[in-house]
Design an enzyme around this catalytic site. Structure first.
Site, short mmCIF file in Angstrom:
data_model
loop_
_atom_site.label_atom_id
_atom_site.label_comp_id
_atom_site.label_asym_id
_atom_site.label_seq_id
_atom_site.Cartn_x
_atom_site.Cartn_y
_atom_site.Cartn_z
CB THR A 77 -0.88 -0.02 1.27
OG1 THR A 77 -1.80 -1.10 1.15
CG2 THR A 77 -1.62 1.28 1.49
N GLY B 142 -10.64 -2.61 2.99
CA GLY B 142 -9.82 -2.62 4.21
C GLY B 142 -9.78 -1.25 4.86
CG ASP B 143 -6.09 -0.09 6.59
OD1 ASP B 143 -5.98 -1.11 5.87
OD2 ASP B 143 -5.20 0.78 6.67
#
Ligand code: ASP
Length: 297
Positions: free
Chosen positions: A167, A197-198
């Site tokens: 990421t 996701g986050d």
């Protein structure tokens, strides 16, 4: 005010053979971001330019080179946040956007909303004049092969040929004191279709508050979400911790309460950098007070 910039390309067990690519990617991202900031340019432009470069670099799990989901498709997430207004622009599960951070910026600047997902996000992209790409343009053979092996066998890091995570993110402060943070990802390999996701979630993978600091996170999304890590780190800064202490306290909490691994980069409200990770390595870089670039791992 002195500008400041920090970037990352993911926290994971980066093997020796991938180090050079990770360092080069982070260095180039600092190059493009700093070219803007050092001439008095805007923090938002610097965050966008640095992340676009990292999305376009196949080394990282964002934009081109992203992991495939269980169905063999790419689904991308990105966010950018303005520390002055606390407004974010985020997109999730987009398939036909070459640079999701650009679309996130467009949500920030041109939408009354803070997050758009899937088909609706792509509809917004068209309305804003984006050209949608063929998703296949973002898929590398390397990722197709890793996906096949992960599906047929137990999901394993070695199938990813030195590219298991990655990421990307950036936090910038410009000479006017504007603070922005951004994050972009292809998410985890073989994630279920629709899994988010986050990374694009405000407070989880990214947060910026000009009164305290800005943060971009990386690592196991489900663990980062448990402790709302980016906002948690900002609250550590607000409570008076130093940038480095705030970053380290966040990764300790990620392990203890989130039960996962990852890392984060941050700038405090004065632009001082901090970083921490509880993985073997994290790809990151920042501009030192003398203007030189510090790049790791
Ligand atoms: N945080 C990302 C996610 O869970 C993955 C990563 O940072 O490598 O989607």
């Amino acid at each position: 005010m002195k500008p400041s910039l920090i970037v990352h390309g993911g926290a994971w067990n980066i093997p020796d053979v991938a180090l050079e690519d990770c360092r080069n990617g982070c260095r180039h991202a600092l190059d493009v971001g700093w070219a803007i900031l050092s001439k008095g340019g805007a923090a938002l432009d610097a965050v966008e330019a640095a992340i676009v470069l990292l999305e376009d670099d196949p080394t990282f799990d964002a934009g081109i080179g992203s992991h495939l989901n269980l169905d063999g498709k790419i689904e991308l997430d990105a966010i950018v946040m303005d520390g002055a207004t606390l407004k974010a622009g985020a997109v999730a599960a987009v398939e036909r956007i070459r640079n999701p951070i650009r679309l996130a910026r467009s949500v920030l600047e041109s939408s009354e909303h803070m997050m758009l997902v899937g088909a609706g996000a792509e509809q917004f992209a068209r309305e804003q004049g984006f050209t949608l790409c063929d998703p296949e343009q973002l898929v590398l053979d390397r990722e197709r092969m890793a996906w096949q092996r992960c599906r047929e066998d137990q999901h394993a890091v070695e199938f990813h040929v030195d590219h298991a995570m990655g990421t990307v993110g950036a936090v910038a402060m410009d000479s006017h004191g504007n603070l922005f943070a951004g994050t972009s990802t292809g998410g985890t390999c073989c994630k279920h279709a629709g899994r988010v996701g986050d990374s694009p979630l405000i407070g989880c993978g990214c947060y910026a508050d000009a009164e305290a600091g800005g943060v971009s996170c990386t690592g196991l999304g489900e663990a980062i979400m448990r402790i709302v890590m980016a906002k948690t780190a900002v609250e550590f800064l607000r409570a008076g911790k130093s940038p480095q202490a705030a970053a380290e306290a966040s990764t300790r909490l990620l392990l203890a309460r989130g039960r996962g691994t990852g890392g984060l980069i941050l700038l405090d409200k004065d632009g001082a950098p901090g970083f921490a990770f509880n993985t073997a390595r994290m790809a990151f870089g920042y501009v030192a007070p003398d203007g030189s670039f510090i790049v790791a791992p």
